[in-house]
Design a protein around this motif. Sequence first.
Motif, PDB file in Angstrom:
ATOM      1  N   SER A   1      -7.886   3.818   9.655  1.00 46.90           N
ATOM      2  CA  SER A   1      -7.066   3.189   8.611  1.00 46.90           C
ATOM      3  C   SER A   1      -7.202   3.868   7.254  1.00 46.90           C
ATOM      4  N   ASP A   2      -8.258   4.649   7.064  1.00 46.70           N
ATOM      5  CA  ASP A   2      -8.444   5.327   5.775  1.00 46.70           C
ATOM      6  C   ASP A   2      -7.701   6.662   5.695  1.00 46.70           C
TER       7      ASP A   2
ATOM      8  N   LEU B   1      -6.562  -1.220   3.400  1.00 47.68           N
ATOM      9  CA  LEU B   1      -6.874  -2.637   3.634  1.00 47.68           C
ATOM     10  C   LEU B   1      -5.779  -3.311   4.446  1.00 47.68           C
ATOM     11  N   THR B   2      -4.529  -3.002   4.135  1.00 47.94           N
ATOM     12  CA  THR B   2      -3.401  -3.583   4.876  1.00 47.94           C
ATOM     13  C   THR B   2      -3.445  -3.161   6.336  1.00 47.94           C
ATOM     14  N   ARG B   3      -3.613  -1.859   6.587  1.00 50.24           N
ATOM     15  CA  ARG B   3      -3.685  -1.380   7.973  1.00 50.24           C
ATOM     16  C   ARG B   3      -4.836  -2.056   8.716  1.00 50.24           C
TER      17      ARG B   3
ATOM     18  N   GLY C   1       0.828  -1.194   0.000  1.00 52.17           N
ATOM     19  CA  GLY C   1       0.000   0.000   0.000  1.00 52.17           C
ATOM     20  C   GLY C   1       0.862   1.243   0.000  1.00 52.17           C
ATOM     21  N   HIS C   2       1.713   1.363   1.011  1.00 49.84           N
ATOM     22  CA  HIS C   2       2.618   2.513   1.007  1.00 49.84           C
ATOM     23  C   HIS C   2       3.452   2.459  -0.269  1.00 49.84           C
ATOM     24  N   THR C   3       3.922   1.270  -0.586  1.00 50.53           N
ATOM     25  CA  THR C   3       4.516   0.954  -1.887  1.00 50.53           C
ATOM     26  C   THR C   3       4.011  -0.436  -2.257  1.00 50.53           C
TER      27      THR C   3
ATOM     28  N   HIS D   1       1.307   5.037  -1.876  1.00 52.69           N
ATOM     29  CA  HIS D   1       1.257   4.889  -3.332  1.00 52.69           C
ATOM     30  C   HIS D   1      -0.131   4.411  -3.777  1.00 52.69           C
ATOM     31  N   ASP D   2      -0.660   3.442  -3.041  1.00 58.08           N
ATOM     32  CA  ASP D   2      -1.977   2.882  -3.340  1.00 58.08           C
ATOM     33  C   ASP D   2      -2.827   3.001  -2.073  1.00 58.08           C
ATOM     34  N   PRO D   3      -3.549   4.119  -1.915  1.00 58.00           N
ATOM     35  CA  PRO D   3      -4.301   4.361  -0.685  1.00 58.00           C
ATOM     36  C   PRO D   3      -5.283   3.253  -0.313  1.00 58.00           C
ATOM     37  N   GLU D   4      -5.959   2.685  -1.304  1.00 55.95           N
ATOM     38  CA  GLU D   4      -6.927   1.632  -1.004  1.00 55.95           C
ATOM     39  C   GLU D   4      -6.244   0.392  -0.442  1.00 55.95           C
ATOM     40  N   ALA D   5      -5.148  -0.022  -1.082  1.00 50.93           N
ATOM     41  CA  ALA D   5      -4.398  -1.186  -0.594  1.00 50.93           C
ATOM     42  C   ALA D   5      -3.810  -0.903   0.785  1.00 50.93           C
TER      43      ALA D   5
END
Length: 192
Positions: free
Chosen positions: A129-130, A143-145, A96-98, A136-140
């Motif tokens: 978490s949002d 979800l990861t967080r 998500g961050h990368t 890099h990918d806010p949605e991912a």
Amino acid sequence: MIHSTPVFRFPEPAHLHVDHVGWNTMLENGRWVPTFPKARYLIGRSEYEFMTALDDAEQQTMLGDSIRPIVEAGLVELVEMNHVLSPEIGLVPSVGHTPGHVSVMIESEGQRAVITGNIAHHPCQIALSDLVLGDHDPEAAQLTRSRLFAEWADQPILVIGTRFAAPTAGDVVRDSATLRFEVRAPSWRRGE
């Protein structure tokens, strides 16, 4: 003046941003050379493939001075996101961050700790978490967080928030319908 560099066996950056890899090399006689020439640098394969293909001049400059020299020296081992370094240390995919971001899980003598990397830049992202901070990918990332912090909640896992202001270590706990970060006092303060 005599100086030596410490010996690191397996440096493993959470991701390939300059603030995580700038220490890989040092400038000697106008040339970038590995800071730790006896180390094996573990770099996530998917992170490496994404970052080296990225059409971004700043990123390519950073790769040129901080990554390419260790690759050319034969010090890099590209690993999968769930790579196990030893029975005590393994990587945890945390994209998500990368796209190839990883966290590090440490387990020893019945105790566990996780070094988060940049999955969260502030403890409030455990509950929110949002909240996007440079992902890099806010949605991912969200979800990861959500997934990882829920998985680590109420578990005896010391969560070390790489980006958190001091104190950085604590526990993720459930508080009604949300999660929060509770700082863990050092064992010497708890009388253990």
